[in-house]
Write a protein that holds these residues in place. Structure first.
Motif, short mmCIF file in Angstrom:
data_model
loop_
_atom_site.label_atom_id
_atom_site.label_comp_id
_atom_site.label_asym_id
_atom_site.label_seq_id
_atom_site.Cartn_x
_atom_site.Cartn_y
_atom_site.Cartn_z
N ARG A 127 0.68 -0.99 0.20
CA ARG A 127 0.25 -0.11 -0.14
C ARG A 127 0.91 1.16 0.09
NH1 ARG A 127 -3.22 -3.15 3.45
NH2 ARG A 127 -2.27 -1.54 5.14
N ARG A 128 1.75 0.94 0.62
CA ARG A 128 2.90 2.39 0.78
C ARG A 128 3.63 2.71 -0.49
NH1 ARG A 128 5.13 1.56 5.87
NH2 ARG A 128 6.37 -0.76 5.01
N LYS A 129 3.62 1.76 -1.00
CA LYS A 129 4.13 1.74 -2.77
C LYS A 129 3.06 2.37 -3.40
CE LYS A 129 7.68 -1.41 -4.84
NZ LYS A 129 8.38 -2.49 -5.02
N GLN A 130 2.42 2.00 -3.15
CA GLN A 130 1.19 2.07 -4.10
C GLN A 130 1.48 3.89 -4.07
OE1 GLN A 130 -2.01 -0.09 -3.22
NE2 GLN A 130 -1.23 -1.55 -4.84
N LYS A 131 1.08 3.89 -2.87
CA LYS A 131 0.98 5.55 -2.38
C LYS A 131 1.81 6.89 -3.21
CE LYS A 131 -1.77 5.82 1.70
NZ LYS A 131 -2.31 5.64 3.27
#
Length: 140
Positions: A127-131
């Motif tokens: 999720r952090r990478k997608q943000k």
């Protein structure tokens, strides 16, 4: 450092699945009442009595082809005998199966929660990478 952490995470996650299987099956073999059996299996009884057990032997006395030799009680080193006794849930004449069962339950809980936390860590990283990655502009 990040690569080392990821390596640790993945190796731990994969090996914990095998550890979980070992702990669950060991507990089930140690305590057969958990799966509806009233006592340990035929093979275990045959080994305890010092007899031979044939692979595929039926409870009605049916024969099979591959005999398994009984365990030698007198042979081996004292360390080997101590390890065997621990594995069987005893130290000398002291019955410690309850402690072995408790350790198995603790390993099951620790491994299951470790798998859960690892999966949550992986999901949070995704999720952090997608943000951080901006959405590609749409072309019409």
């Amino acid at each position: 450092m990040r690569k080392m952490r990821n390596l640790h995470l993945w190796i731990g996650l994969i090996s914990s699945i095998f550890l979980l299987v070992e702990a669950v099956t060991g507990l089930l073999l140690s305590e057969p009442w958990l799966i509806g059996q009233t006592e340990r299996g035929e093979m275990h009884r045959a080994m305890q009595e010092g007899g031979t057990f044939r692979a595929g032997q039926a409870s009605d006395g049916g024969a099979a082809a591959a005999p398994v030799a009984p365990r030698a009680e007198g042979g081996g080193t004292s360390l080997g005998m101590f390890i065997r006794q621990l594995h069987e849930g005893r130290i000398g004449s002291l019955d410690i199966r309850w402690a072995v069962d408790l350790a198995a339950v603790a390993m099951i809980i620790l491994t299951a929660t470790g798998i859960y936390l690892s999966i949550r860590t992986l999901a949070a990283g995704r999720r952090r990478k997608q943000k951080r990655t901006p959405a590609a502009p749409e072309t019409v």
